[in-house]
Enzyme design. Structure first.
Site, short mmCIF file in Angstrom:
data_model
loop_
_atom_site.label_atom_id
_atom_site.label_comp_id
_atom_site.label_asym_id
_atom_site.label_seq_id
_atom_site.Cartn_x
_atom_site.Cartn_y
_atom_site.Cartn_z
N GLU A 47 0.85 -1.19 0.00
CA GLU A 47 0.00 0.00 0.00
C GLU A 47 0.88 1.23 0.00
OE1 GLU A 47 -2.61 2.67 -0.29
OE2 GLU A 47 -3.43 0.62 -0.20
N ILE A 48 0.59 2.18 -0.87
CA ILE A 48 1.45 3.34 -1.04
C ILE A 48 1.07 4.49 -0.09
CG2 ILE A 48 0.08 4.48 -2.85
CD1 ILE A 48 2.73 5.09 -4.28
N ASN B 47 5.51 1.20 -3.56
CA ASN B 47 4.92 1.50 -4.86
C ASN B 47 5.11 0.26 -5.74
OD1 ASN B 47 4.14 2.42 -7.36
ND2 ASN B 47 5.21 4.38 -7.20
N LEU C 189 -7.70 -5.51 -6.33
CA LEU C 189 -9.10 -5.37 -5.95
C LEU C 189 -9.49 -3.90 -5.91
CD1 LEU C 189 -9.24 -8.02 -3.07
CD2 LEU C 189 -9.14 -8.36 -5.55
N ASP D 296 -7.54 1.98 -8.56
CA ASP D 296 -7.87 3.33 -9.04
C ASP D 296 -8.19 3.25 -10.53
OD1 ASP D 296 -7.98 5.99 -9.78
OD2 ASP D 296 -6.22 6.58 -8.62
N THR E 33 -13.35 -6.63 1.12
CA THR E 33 -12.73 -5.31 1.12
C THR E 33 -13.74 -4.22 1.48
OG1 THR E 33 -13.15 -4.86 -1.21
CG2 THR E 33 -11.13 -6.06 -0.67
N GLU E 34 -13.22 -3.12 1.97
CA GLU E 34 -14.09 -1.99 2.28
C GLU E 34 -14.82 -1.48 1.04
OE1 GLU E 34 -12.69 2.25 3.21
OE2 GLU E 34 -13.14 1.44 5.19
N GLU E 35 -14.09 -1.44 -0.09
CA GLU E 35 -14.69 -0.98 -1.34
C GLU E 35 -15.80 -1.92 -1.78
OE1 GLU E 35 -11.57 -1.46 -0.77
OE2 GLU E 35 -10.44 0.38 -1.15
#
Length: 275
Positions: free
Chosen positions: A97-98, A140, A160, A163, A241-243
């Site tokens: 995770e960036i 990254n 998942l 963007d 996932t939250e999304e």
């Protein structure tokens, strides 16, 4: 406004409050939804996978020479990782995770889950080592994925709800692209699976088209994967996932596509046949 003081999972684990209170609260980890993958984020990366000390991430597996086999690229708040970790306790999993605050949240969440599992184990059937097989790095993945994973080391690679980068000039920043697919094929072992899901139809078509066009990936139907025993992975991809949960609440659509890494062609496949 004073800065929030973050307590470690170890110090929280010494009080008598119930285990759920150990878990960090998302409201304390404010962060933009996406980050620019082309920016210089001033991160330190290993020069090669053999320079990563995985014992730091997975202390319960120290000395086993095990390395991550599942990688969640853009892992967000870690829902997939924390869902899969108890289901595959002997498989090491790594989230990348960036975003600063989001990666810190996942790190704190994993520490809290480990502490909760350790304290709850005597009174439950949960093993003391629960969640010891999951970790996160702030990284990254578009630039340095092979710095963490050796050739053919991964069994599963997850993308998942990435963007979508709607603007045409931003399509080069999409996580699925011809250039990056070569790296994914490098780190994924033959037989390994790429799992993708999104709620953006245009992005779903983009990812499917690029993966289908790449010579080292072939599309595989979810029913085939379920028959192979990968149903729990598919369920987690869809629901954990939250999304994904947000899409469910809003009664939106999701598009799932899975691709299997095929065997490398023989090195002499392109050599002309002698007359």
């Amino acid at each position: 406004m004073p800065k929030r003081k973050r307590h470690s999972a170890q110090s929280q684990g010494t009080n008598n409050s119930p285990a759920p209170s150990l878990l960090p609260q998302k409201r304390h980890y404010r962060q933009r939804a996406h980050a620019n993958p082309f920016s210089d984020h001033n991160l330190v990366y290993p020069a090669a996978p053999d320079q990563v000390d995985w014992a730091v991430h997975y202390p319960a597996f120290a000395g086993t020479r095990k390395a991550p086999e599942f990688a969640d690229v853009g892992c967000g708040f870690g829902g997939l990782l924390t869902t899969l970790a108890p289901l595959y306790p002997d498989t090491l999993m790594l989230g990348l995770e960036i975003r600063v605050q989001v990666s810190q949240y996942v790190e704190d969440r994993i520490a809290a889950l480990r502490a909760s599992a350790a304290s709850a184990a005597p009174a439950t059937d949960q093993p003391p080592g629960a969640f010891q097989n999951v970790s996160i790095v702030r990284a990254n993945a578009m630039k340095f994925l092979p710095n963490y994973f050796a050739k053919h080391s991964l069994a599963a690679l997850f993308f998942l709800f990435p963007d979508p980068h709607f603007k045409l000039r931003k399509h080069k920043a999409r996580i699925i692209s011809p250039t990056l697919l070569a790296e994914y094929a490098y780190v994924l072992r033959p037989g390994g699976v790429v799992y993708t899901i999104t709620d953006v139809q245009d992005l779903a078509a983009w990812m499917r088209a690029h993966l289908a066009a790449f010579p080292l990936f072939e599309h595989v139907e979810p029913d085939v994967l379920r028959a192979e025993g990968k149903g729990p992975i598919l369920d987690a991809v869809w629901n954990s996932t939250e999304e994904g949960k947000k899409v469910e609440r809003n009664k939106g659509d999701k598009w799932l596509a899975c691709f299997r890494r095929i065997q490398d062609p023989p090195e002499d496949a392109d050599e002309p046949v002698a007359a």
